[in-house]
Structures are given as C-alpha cells and as structure tokens.
Design an enzyme around this catalytic site. Structure first.
Site, PDB file in Angstrom:
ATOM      1  CE  LYS A  12      -3.978  -2.353   2.231  1.00 12.04           C
ATOM      2  NZ  LYS A  12      -5.043  -1.884   3.365  1.00 12.04           N
ATOM      3  CE1 TYR A  52      -9.551  -3.472   0.773  1.00 14.30           C
ATOM      4  CE2 TYR A  52      -8.848  -1.273  -0.510  1.00 14.30           C
ATOM      5  CZ  TYR A  52      -8.569  -2.301   0.340  1.00 14.30           C
ATOM      6  OH  TYR A  52      -7.386  -2.544   0.739  1.00 14.30           O
ATOM      7  NE  ARG A 105      -1.621  -5.535   7.235  1.00 14.14           N
ATOM      8  CZ  ARG A 105      -2.829  -6.257   7.056  1.00 14.14           C
ATOM      9  NH1 ARG A 105      -3.372  -7.259   7.752  1.00 14.14           N
ATOM     10  NH2 ARG A 105      -3.518  -6.088   5.883  1.00 14.14           N
ATOM     11  CG  ASN A 119      -3.538  -2.254   6.776  1.00 17.10           C
ATOM     12  OD1 ASN A 119      -3.293  -1.835   5.576  1.00 17.10           O
ATOM     13  ND2 ASN A 119      -4.644  -3.003   7.250  1.00 17.10           N
ATOM     14  CG  HIS A 122      -5.051  -6.293   0.256  1.00 16.73           C
ATOM     15  ND1 HIS A 122      -6.345  -6.532   0.982  1.00 16.73           N
ATOM     16  CD2 HIS A 122      -5.027  -7.219  -0.986  1.00 16.73           C
ATOM     17  CE1 HIS A 122      -7.196  -7.326   0.276  1.00 16.73           C
ATOM     18  NE2 HIS A 122      -6.253  -7.835  -0.731  1.00 16.73           N
ATOM     19  CD  GLU A 133      -8.509  -9.650  -2.929  1.00 19.80           C
ATOM     20  OE1 GLU A 133      -7.191  -9.904  -2.888  1.00 19.80           O
ATOM     21  OE2 GLU A 133      -9.365  -9.616  -2.025  1.00 19.80           O
TER      22      GLU A 133
HETATM   23  N1  LIG Z   1     -12.070   0.890  11.199  1.00 17.75           N
HETATM   24  C1  LIG Z   1     -11.340   1.450   9.970  1.00 17.75           C
HETATM   25  N2  LIG Z   1     -11.291   2.421   9.734  1.00 17.75           N
HETATM   26  C2  LIG Z   1     -10.587   2.738   8.833  1.00 17.75           C
HETATM   27  N3  LIG Z   1     -10.184   1.753   7.733  1.00 17.75           N
HETATM   28  C3  LIG Z   1     -10.243   0.412   8.129  1.00 17.75           C
HETATM   29  C4  LIG Z   1     -10.980   0.081   9.261  1.00 17.75           C
HETATM   30  N4  LIG Z   1     -11.172  -1.183   9.090  1.00 17.75           N
HETATM   31  C5  LIG Z   1     -10.191  -1.653   7.932  1.00 17.75           C
HETATM   32  N5  LIG Z   1      -9.899  -0.625   7.225  1.00 17.75           N
HETATM   33  C6  LIG Z   1      -8.934  -0.627   6.101  1.00 17.75           C
HETATM   34  O1  LIG Z   1      -9.898  -1.084   5.261  1.00 17.75           O
HETATM   35  C7  LIG Z   1      -8.966  -2.231   4.753  1.00 17.75           C
HETATM   36  C8  LIG Z   1      -9.602  -3.528   4.207  1.00 17.75           C
HETATM   37  O2  LIG Z   1      -9.045  -4.442   4.128  1.00 17.75           O
HETATM   38  P1  LIG Z   1      -7.307  -4.643   4.257  1.00 17.75           P
HETATM   39  O3  LIG Z   1      -6.915  -5.708   5.124  1.00 17.75           O
HETATM   40  O4  LIG Z   1      -6.733  -4.189   2.851  1.00 17.75           O
HETATM   41  O5  LIG Z   1      -7.014  -3.357   5.050  1.00 17.75           O
HETATM   42  C9  LIG Z   1      -7.982  -2.614   5.655  1.00 17.75           C
HETATM   43  C10 LIG Z   1      -7.582  -1.121   6.341  1.00 17.75           C
HETATM   44  O6  LIG Z   1      -6.649  -0.409   5.424  1.00 17.75           O
END
Ligand SMILES: Nc1ncnc2c1ncn2[C@@H]1O[C@@H]2COP(=O)(O)O[C@H]2[C@H]1O
Length: 143
Positions: A12, A52, A105, A119, A122, A133
């Site tokens: 990311k 998403y 992470r 984070n 992905h 995906e």
């Molecule tokens: N509560 C939250 N607030 C903001 N972003 C979130 C939250 N929960 C998940 N995400 C984001 O949404 C993404 C969904 O899948 P990912 O595992 O790529 O990583 C997650 C985070 O980057």
C-alpha cells in the site's frame, strides 16, 4: 500432489513511501514462494471500488479511497503451496499496532492517529477472493 495456489499482494502507499517494497519481496521469496507478476500501480477509484466491494458502504470508505490513491502501490501475484493462508499470516493483524513482531505489519507498521487505515500491505484472504482480486489488478494474468 498438492496444487499451487495464487494470491494477490498489494504494497500500500505507506509501504511504498517508507521504502519497504524490497523487504516485503525478500520475505516472500525467502520463504520459497514465487513472484509470478509484479507492477507499480496508480490505483483508480473504479479498481478500488471493485477490490473493496464489501467496504464501499462503510463510514470509513472515503478514507480508504483517499489513502489508497495518495501514492503508487505495488501489486504482485504470488504462487506456492497453501500460499493464500501463508502470506495472509505473514502480513499479520489488520491493525499494525496489534500485529505480532515478525509479521510485515508488526515490523514495518504501527498505529497512526487515523487508525487501522495505514497497514502497509493487502493480502487475499481466500483462494476464491484471490482469483477475483487478481483479475482486477492483473486482468491479463494466466492462471
Ligand atoms: N475501522 C477502520 N477504519 C479505517 N480503515 C479501516 C478500518 N478497518 C479496516 N480498514 C481498512 O480497510 C482495509 C480493508 O482490508 P485490508 O486488509 O486491505 O486493510 C484494511 C484497512 O486498511
């Protein structure tokens, strides 16, 4: 014989900005998985909405969109036995502040004031999800 699986990894924008592309590739290769495809991507809103699809109605969807478009990302297709679960575990918990040391992470991320958003990486969480995906980010990829 167990068949190889395919998974999608996205480094990311924060992972690219903090210069962890190489670290992440090294961890994947060191474990013996194969990088089948790799490219830098400037994600579009359309690609992110498809990727998403189950997050577009969440209150934090606008933040995800802004974050995922604030800089380039790196997409990879990775293959190997049981690779979907293995790479998902290698990524660690969604919140980098709670991810174990030793995970991507846990080692390269931390909790920021804007929460769980940044984070680093992905990874697909199921074999079917990975296929869906991979078709978004690598439409030309032959399984
Ligand atoms: N509560 C939250 N607030 C903001 N972003 C979130 C939250 N929960 C998940 N995400 C984001 O949404 C993404 C969904 O899948 P990912 O595992 O790529 O990583 C997650 C985070 O980057």
């Amino acid at each position: 014989m167990v068949e190889d699986e395919y998974t999608l990894v996205l480094v990311k924008p924060d992972g690219v900005k903090t210069r962890h592309i190489g670290d992440i590739i090294t961890r994947i290769e060191r474990k013996g998985y194969r990088i089948e495809a790799l490219k830098m991507i400037n994600a579009t809103e359309d690609e992110l909405e498809r990727h998403y699809y189950d997050k577009t109605d969440k209150p934090f969807w606008p933040e995800i969109l802004t974050y995922m478009m604030e800089g380039p990302i790196v997409g990879m297709v990775v293959s190997g036995t049981n690779v979907v679960e293995a790479i998902h575990n290698m990524a660690g918990a969604t919140n980098p502040g709670q991810a174990e040391w030793g995970t991507i992470r846990g080692d390269f991320g931390r909790e920021w004031p804007d929460g769980v958003l940044r984070n680093v990486i992905h990874t697909s969480d199921t074999v079917d999800g990975a296929a869906r995906e991979i078709k978004i980010w690598f439409p030309e990829f032959k399984f």
